[in-house]
Design a protein around this motif. Structure first.
Motif, mmCIF file in Angstrom:
data_model
loop_
_atom_site.group_PDB
_atom_site.id
_atom_site.type_symbol
_atom_site.label_atom_id
_atom_site.label_comp_id
_atom_site.label_asym_id
_atom_site.label_seq_id
_atom_site.Cartn_x
_atom_site.Cartn_y
_atom_site.Cartn_z
ATOM 1 N N ALA A 176 -0.276 -11.451 -3.329
ATOM 2 C CA ALA A 176 -0.888 -12.173 -2.208
ATOM 3 C C ALA A 176 0.140 -12.637 -1.183
ATOM 4 O O ALA A 176 -0.080 -12.528 0.017
ATOM 5 C CB ALA A 176 -1.680 -13.366 -2.729
ATOM 6 N N GLN A 177 1.298 -13.146 -1.667
ATOM 7 C CA GLN A 177 2.198 -13.776 -0.689
ATOM 8 C C GLN A 177 2.980 -12.772 0.150
ATOM 9 O O GLN A 177 3.500 -13.123 1.209
ATOM 10 C CB GLN A 177 3.112 -14.811 -1.351
ATOM 11 C CG GLN A 177 4.259 -14.277 -2.111
ATOM 12 C CD GLN A 177 5.107 -15.430 -2.666
ATOM 13 O OE1 GLN A 177 4.812 -16.594 -2.474
ATOM 14 N NE2 GLN A 177 6.157 -15.085 -3.375
ATOM 15 N N LYS A 308 -12.997 2.483 10.746
ATOM 16 C CA LYS A 308 -13.674 3.248 11.795
ATOM 17 C C LYS A 308 -12.849 3.224 13.079
ATOM 18 O O LYS A 308 -12.606 4.238 13.696
ATOM 19 C CB LYS A 308 -15.057 2.635 12.054
ATOM 20 C CG LYS A 308 -16.115 3.689 12.351
ATOM 21 C CD LYS A 308 -17.442 3.070 12.744
ATOM 22 C CE LYS A 308 -18.256 2.612 11.542
ATOM 23 N NZ LYS A 308 -19.399 1.778 11.955
ATOM 24 N N THR A 309 -12.401 2.033 13.459
ATOM 25 C CA THR A 309 -11.644 1.937 14.714
ATOM 26 C C THR A 309 -10.209 2.411 14.507
ATOM 27 O O THR A 309 -9.494 2.678 15.472
ATOM 28 C CB THR A 309 -11.634 0.498 15.264
ATOM 29 O OG1 THR A 309 -11.248 -0.355 14.208
ATOM 30 C CG2 THR A 309 -12.982 0.083 15.794
ATOM 31 N N GLY A 310 -9.823 2.467 13.226
ATOM 32 C CA GLY A 310 -8.536 3.056 12.860
ATOM 33 C C GLY A 310 -7.320 2.381 13.453
ATOM 34 O O GLY A 310 -6.329 3.024 13.741
ATOM 35 N N TYR A 311 -7.386 1.043 13.648
ATOM 36 C CA TYR A 311 -6.195 0.457 14.239
ATOM 37 C C TYR A 311 -5.361 -0.360 13.243
ATOM 38 O O TYR A 311 -4.634 -1.255 13.584
ATOM 39 C CB TYR A 311 -6.513 -0.304 15.528
ATOM 40 C CG TYR A 311 -7.165 -1.652 15.480
ATOM 41 C CD1 TYR A 311 -6.395 -2.813 15.422
ATOM 42 C CD2 TYR A 311 -8.553 -1.787 15.575
ATOM 43 C CE1 TYR A 311 -7.004 -4.055 15.450
ATOM 44 C CE2 TYR A 311 -9.163 -3.020 15.600
ATOM 45 C CZ TYR A 311 -8.384 -4.158 15.536
ATOM 46 O OH TYR A 311 -8.980 -5.382 15.590
ATOM 47 N N GLU A 312 -5.451 0.034 11.935
ATOM 48 C CA GLU A 312 -4.645 -0.711 10.976
ATOM 49 C C GLU A 312 -3.142 -0.540 11.212
ATOM 50 O O GLU A 312 -2.345 -1.362 10.818
ATOM 51 C CB GLU A 312 -5.014 -0.393 9.524
ATOM 52 C CG GLU A 312 -4.502 0.912 8.955
ATOM 53 C CD GLU A 312 -5.518 2.016 9.168
ATOM 54 O OE1 GLU A 312 -6.303 1.908 10.118
ATOM 55 O OE2 GLU A 312 -5.514 2.980 8.393
ATOM 56 N N SER A 320 -4.700 -5.752 7.048
ATOM 57 C CA SER A 320 -3.839 -4.561 6.937
ATOM 58 C C SER A 320 -3.035 -4.656 5.630
ATOM 59 O O SER A 320 -2.774 -3.646 4.978
ATOM 60 C CB SER A 320 -2.924 -4.416 8.154
ATOM 61 O OG SER A 320 -2.086 -5.525 8.286
ATOM 62 N N HIS A 321 -2.680 -5.873 5.225
ATOM 63 C CA HIS A 321 -1.990 -6.050 3.938
ATOM 64 C C HIS A 321 -2.927 -5.685 2.777
ATOM 65 O O HIS A 321 -2.527 -4.997 1.833
ATOM 66 C CB HIS A 321 -1.524 -7.504 3.827
ATOM 67 C CG HIS A 321 -1.042 -7.876 2.469
ATOM 68 N ND1 HIS A 321 0.104 -7.343 1.921
ATOM 69 C CD2 HIS A 321 -1.555 -8.709 1.522
ATOM 70 C CE1 HIS A 321 0.278 -7.842 0.708
ATOM 71 N NE2 HIS A 321 -0.718 -8.661 0.437
ATOM 72 N N LEU A 336 -9.639 -7.347 -3.455
ATOM 73 C CA LEU A 336 -9.436 -7.609 -2.019
ATOM 74 C C LEU A 336 -10.198 -8.857 -1.590
ATOM 75 O O LEU A 336 -9.667 -9.704 -0.862
ATOM 76 C CB LEU A 336 -9.876 -6.405 -1.175
ATOM 77 C CG LEU A 336 -9.217 -5.058 -1.483
ATOM 78 C CD1 LEU A 336 -9.528 -4.061 -0.382
ATOM 79 C CD2 LEU A 336 -7.706 -5.181 -1.626
ATOM 80 N N VAL A 337 -11.442 -8.983 -2.065
ATOM 81 C CA VAL A 337 -12.230 -10.182 -1.704
ATOM 82 C C VAL A 337 -11.529 -11.426 -2.267
ATOM 83 O O VAL A 337 -11.405 -12.453 -1.591
ATOM 84 C CB VAL A 337 -13.673 -10.085 -2.260
ATOM 85 C CG1 VAL A 337 -14.476 -11.314 -1.852
ATOM 86 C CG2 VAL A 337 -14.359 -8.835 -1.761
ATOM 87 N N GLY A 338 -11.045 -11.308 -3.508
ATOM 88 C CA GLY A 338 -10.353 -12.452 -4.137
ATOM 89 C C GLY A 338 -9.170 -12.910 -3.297
ATOM 90 O O GLY A 338 -9.005 -14.101 -3.014
ATOM 91 N N HIS A 339 -8.352 -11.951 -2.848
ATOM 92 C CA HIS A 339 -7.168 -12.310 -2.038
ATOM 93 C C HIS A 339 -7.578 -12.893 -0.686
ATOM 94 O O HIS A 339 -6.973 -13.853 -0.202
ATOM 95 C CB HIS A 339 -6.283 -11.080 -1.819
ATOM 96 C CG HIS A 339 -5.480 -10.719 -3.037
ATOM 97 N ND1 HIS A 339 -4.790 -11.647 -3.778
ATOM 98 C CD2 HIS A 339 -5.238 -9.522 -3.637
ATOM 99 C CE1 HIS A 339 -4.177 -11.041 -4.779
ATOM 100 N NE2 HIS A 339 -4.437 -9.753 -4.725
ATOM 101 N N ALA A 340 -8.602 -12.290 -0.082
ATOM 102 C CA ALA A 340 -9.051 -12.790 1.227
ATOM 103 C C ALA A 340 -9.560 -14.223 1.077
ATOM 104 O O ALA A 340 -9.242 -15.114 1.879
ATOM 105 C CB ALA A 340 -10.149 -11.893 1.776
#
Ligand code: HEM
Length: 544
Positions: A176-177, A308-312, A320-321, A336-340
């Motif tokens: 996470a960090q 979709k927008t592909g701007y990562e 993006s992380h 991913l949900v957990g980290h967010a």
């Protein structure tokens, strides 16, 4: 011949019996009453027999510290040292304060009882530093992480380092960090610049409508919701741009719901130490189910939109992380949900509350506010911007934030768990063994308000930290707004950046004025002693 004793007694019985018959049967009533007495006695004996195990269960450990040579802060028989945990009449900070006042300065630590459970209360900041930093190896877990064994079904809570223990904690924290490093925040700095502009626009729109008065709690939470959502999911939460005035939007509602639920549940977990099995029976959890669903959907949709927008590649933020974690470490959707959620839920309320307190103290201390404004004006560009490095390096700004965090002490105590047997040197001659599993509390609120370390502790004086003195005090275990050591607040950099940027945008554009009435701090439902209710402050705009 004298009658034999038994004959004599039976005579008396016969005699009295015949008397009773003669006097209309009171003896019969007497027998009934006698029976009733026997029944009551039996019930009382039974009650005692039933209560005895409860009493023994609750007081069994009360000699624990005496046997080990550590001074005991005398507990109440059934309620332990901190009765407020069960009676809810006082909060924990107030209960801890009574013990701290009695023993501080004379002892490094005292033994206490959280209901029936023995615990160590640290009284010496140097010992706090030992526990958090020097001897971290032996105190690796937090009390909250020990709760997870009774809330295994809480799938997102168990992915938050705050609630994690052992090697799982290390793995989660490392994952996470990495998304919160100074470099990443610097690369994503445009998010803070944009949120700062949205904040001042929102203020400009709303101050005129309300005679320059803005309810500052709402303002701060709108701002932190906006920054966190933009940073984590790359979305505009709408909290500073929506037309619906005064109404918290869905994201804010969910985050606030989570905060009050999680804090309430932590207090329930603390109180249920009296019977930990009840946590399993009641299937207790920290994250409410509907917030889980809401944030899971939000994460899914944000990822879809990003792909979709592909701007990562262009946008550096937490999403993006997370996408990188999915690619490189096969992180699942729940990971991913957990980290967010860790960033959103640990960061939204704490940072919002910290900003609100800072603005309130600045309104109470106009000279400090003016000094801060001068620092901003001296360092900002002609277009009134500050770059990332400059903002992070302004000394008085940081002093204002640390002084405000000291006074509010938003997380007022840290409770650590001994994960490896160790000992504490109590004085030159004596030490106490600390068993594995023992909990130890660091009362940072008490350190932060102790006149020995902070003369005039209730006054807001950022000058205490001139010449970066706050860093020295952190190293001595005296000033711990973000804790210290390997389990120091994971979002400290993110929180500091968010606070600094908001203060820069507000204080360079507005004079913040307190109304005549001073707002007092009070103990809240479980933890802090903080500003309560609506925080109405006046914002006077400077002419450009
Ligand atoms: C001004 C705002 C904040 C304050 C005052 C604050 C304070 C703290 C403190 C004192 C701890 C240690 C608690 C303990 O040991 O029991 C902590 C832990 C933590 N904080 Fe913060 N925090 C803030 C903002 C944030 C933000 C923005 C995040 C977002 C990532 C965050 C994430 C965490 C996490 C994940 C932990 C657990 C760390 C671990 O156990 O390894 N905090 N915070």
């Amino acid at each position: 011949m004298l009658p034999a004793k038994n004959d004599f007694e039976s005579n008396v019985h016969l005699h009295s019996h015949s008397n009773q018959l003669k006097t209309g049967g009171w003896g019969c009533r007497n027998t009934k009453r006698g029976n009733m007495y026997i029944l009551i006695t039996l019930i009382l004996v039974l009650l005692h027999l039933l209560l005895l195990p409860v009493y023994l269960y609750l007081t069994w450990h009360h000699k624990y510290w005496r046997k080990r040579g550590l001074l005991t802060a005398k507990p109440l028989t059934l309620l332990g040292t901190y009765p407020g945990l069960l009676t809810r009449k006082r909060n924990l900070v107030q209960d801890v304060q009574s013990v701290y006042n009695k023993y501080k300065g004379k002892h490094r630590a005292v033994g206490v009882f959280v209901t029936r459970q023995p615990q160590i209360l640290v009284l010496d900041p140097q010992l706090a530093h030992e526990v958090l930093v020097e001897n971290f190896r032996c105190y690796r877990d937090s009390l909250t992480s020990s709760y997870m064994q009774h809330a295994k079904w809480d799938k997102y809570a168990k992915r938050n380092p705050f609630w994690a223990a052992g090697d799982t904690w290390r793995r989660l924290r490392t994952e996470a960090q990495a998304g919160l490093s100074a470099n990443r925040l610097k690369q994503g700095y445009a998010i803070w610049e944009q949120s700062g502009k949205k904040l001042t626009n929102y203020m400009a729109q709303h101050v005129n409508m309300h005679n320059n008065i803005l309810e500052t709690r709402d303002l701060c939470f709108r701002y932190t919701a906006d920054v966190m959502c933009d940073f984590i999911w790359g979305i505009d939460a709408g909290t500073l741009t929506s037309d619906e005035q005064g109404l918290p939007n869905m994201v804010q509602e969910m985050a606030s719901k989570w905060t009050s639920y999680a804090f309430y549940m932590i207090s329930i977990f603390m109180a249920s130490i009296i019977a930990p099995f009840s946590r399993l029976l009641l299937r207790l959890r920290f994250y409410p189910k509907d917030t889980d669903e809401f944030f899971s959907k939000l994460t899914k949709e944000s990822i879809e939109l990003r792909l979709k927008t592909g701007y990562e590649v262009e946008r550096i933020d937490y999403l993006s992380h997370l996408l990188r974690l999915r690619e490189e470490k096969n992180a699942t959707h729940d990971d991913l949900v957990g980290h967010a959620l860790t960033v959103m839920l640990d960061g939204y309320d704490t940072t919002g509350s910290a900003l609100m307190h800072a603005l309130y103290y600045l309104s109470e201390y106009p000279a400090a506010q003016q000094k801060l404004r001068t620092e901003f004006l001296n360092n900002a560009t002609k277009t009134k911007t500050l770059d990332f490095d400059k903002l992070c390096d302004l000394p008085y700004l940081e002093q204002v934030i640390y002084e405000s965090l000291r006074l509010s002490s938003l997380i007022p105590q840290y409770t650590k768990v001994c994960t490896h047997p160790t000992n504490i040197q109590l004085n030159e001659f004596k030490r106490v063994e600390v068993e594995q599993g023992m909990t130890i509390m660091i009362p940072n609120y008490q350190f932060h308000h102790d006149p020995k370390y902070f003369p005039e502790p209730e006054a807001f004086k950022p000058e205490r930290f001139d010449n970066a003195e706050h860093h020295n005090l952190v190293r001595q275990g005296i000033l711990l707004p973000f804790s210290d050591g390997p389990r120091i607040c994971m979002g400290m950099r993110l929180a500091l950046l968010t606070l600094k940027s908001a203060l820069f945008h507000i204080i360079s554009n507005y004079q913040v004025v307190r109304s005549k009435k001073k707002i007092k701090t009070a103990g809240d439902s479980g933890f802090g002693v903080v500003l309560q209710g609506d925080i109405n402050l006046e914002y006077r705009r400077f002419l450009q």
